[in-house]
Design an enzyme around this catalytic site. Sequence first.
Site, PDB file in Angstrom:
ATOM      1  N   CYS A  65       0.836  -1.194   0.000  1.00  0.00           N
ATOM      2  CA  CYS A  65       0.000   0.000   0.000  1.00  0.00           C
ATOM      3  C   CYS A  65       0.878   1.254   0.000  1.00  0.00           C
ATOM      4  CB  CYS A  65      -0.909   0.006   1.231  1.00  0.00           C
ATOM      5  SG  CYS A  65      -2.023   1.434   1.299  1.00  0.00           S
ATOM      6  N   CYS A  69      -0.039   4.857   6.952  1.00  0.00           N
ATOM      7  CA  CYS A  69      -0.746   4.683   8.228  1.00  0.00           C
ATOM      8  C   CYS A  69       0.125   3.883   9.196  1.00  0.00           C
ATOM      9  CB  CYS A  69      -2.069   3.977   8.001  1.00  0.00           C
ATOM     10  SG  CYS A  69      -3.121   4.748   6.746  1.00  0.00           S
ATOM     11  N   CYS A  72      -0.614   0.112  10.356  1.00  0.00           N
ATOM     12  CA  CYS A  72      -0.957  -0.909   9.365  1.00  0.00           C
ATOM     13  C   CYS A  72       0.254  -1.709   8.901  1.00  0.00           C
ATOM     14  CB  CYS A  72      -1.636  -0.251   8.167  1.00  0.00           C
ATOM     15  SG  CYS A  72      -2.246  -1.455   6.963  1.00  0.00           S
ATOM     16  N   CYS A 109     -17.045  -9.016   4.142  1.00  0.00           N
ATOM     17  CA  CYS A 109     -16.388  -7.736   3.928  1.00  0.00           C
ATOM     18  C   CYS A 109     -15.233  -7.933   2.957  1.00  0.00           C
ATOM     19  CB  CYS A 109     -15.874  -7.189   5.254  1.00  0.00           C
ATOM     20  SG  CYS A 109     -17.176  -7.014   6.497  1.00  0.00           S
ATOM     21  N   CYS A 202     -20.437   2.185   7.193  1.00  0.00           N
ATOM     22  CA  CYS A 202     -19.769   1.444   8.258  1.00  0.00           C
ATOM     23  C   CYS A 202     -18.464   2.166   8.562  1.00  0.00           C
ATOM     24  CB  CYS A 202     -19.504   0.008   7.809  1.00  0.00           C
ATOM     25  SG  CYS A 202     -18.483  -0.972   8.946  1.00  0.00           S
TER      26      CYS A 202
END
Length: 353
Positions: A65, A69, A72, A109, A202
Amino acid sequence: MVKFDALADKALRREPLTHDEVLSVLTSSDDDLLELVAATFRVRRHFFERQVKLNYLVNLKSGLCPEDCTYCSQRLGSSADIVKYTWLRPDQTREAVSCGVKAGASRVCLVASGRGPTDRDVDRLGPTIEQIKTDHPGVEVCACLGLLSDGQAERLRDSGADAYNHNLNTSGERYADICTTHTFDDRVDTVEQAKHAGLSPCSGLIAGMGESDSDIVDALFALRELDPDSVPVNFLIPFEGTPLAGQWNLTPQRCLRILAAARLVFPDVEVRLAAGREIHLRGLQPLALHVVNSIFLGDYLTSEGQEGKADLEMIRDAGFVVQGAGEQTLPEERLDLVKTRHRGAGTDLPPNA
């Protein structure tokens, strides 16, 4: 001593708690923990009875990614020992979904790492969502693909997606402490886009990143402004190879207080016990079921969870039952909030303004 029953009474009436009231829950004593759980259980039982909704994560694309963050394991520069792969094939996704549904999940999900999906990514996922809905009628599909661009939420909805997850994670004031490649407002905007497109919003938080009690209250109140249908509460998994490695700031008792605070802020909304529960709640996981009404089943994105069979045994042994696919997720009490307009433009009555 905090009067937890008085706070629960306000929640049962859907009266918003004040900042100080929620803060008093987070700063309460371990000695008062069972009284807190008993009070919040009254709220949980009123709106959700003894049902537990099971959710199942499918990691469509893992690692690599470009975002930074700090919490993570998939972040830019992470050296965490995780599985990395590009997009799963549709048949692999369907197989993974089937495993979760067979184990009792009523929501799947679909998660992909990255800043956000390209239009090609959305096109790639559309037929898979459609097939999942055909294979498993009544099972909800929630997408979690990062920051959304214009029109993408609508296209996901048209493919059959029911919900979109994008967590705020922490308070706006300290968001820059955990991420610099996008902003808190970016996250709020994505949740708003999903909601306006007709997807069930959500959004939740991550606790254990060094935040203060007041930060947690601020995060819960920011979430309340978004009016989500479900609020996942994650507890930091301090992966080696990430900036927050070694941050073991949570106790089982503190985790329960955080969950109780979330329940009192969101009395009639699905509060989901999410990542890190096994690590931080440990033997108090069954007690948490008296506060939350939803959990993730089995493994998470890049970490292993409790065995699905053990989850089901825990739910049964604690005296709860698994919510079936197709059953109403939101409590009936919220349905009366949907009213057709008979005032304002086109009528003789003044607008509700």
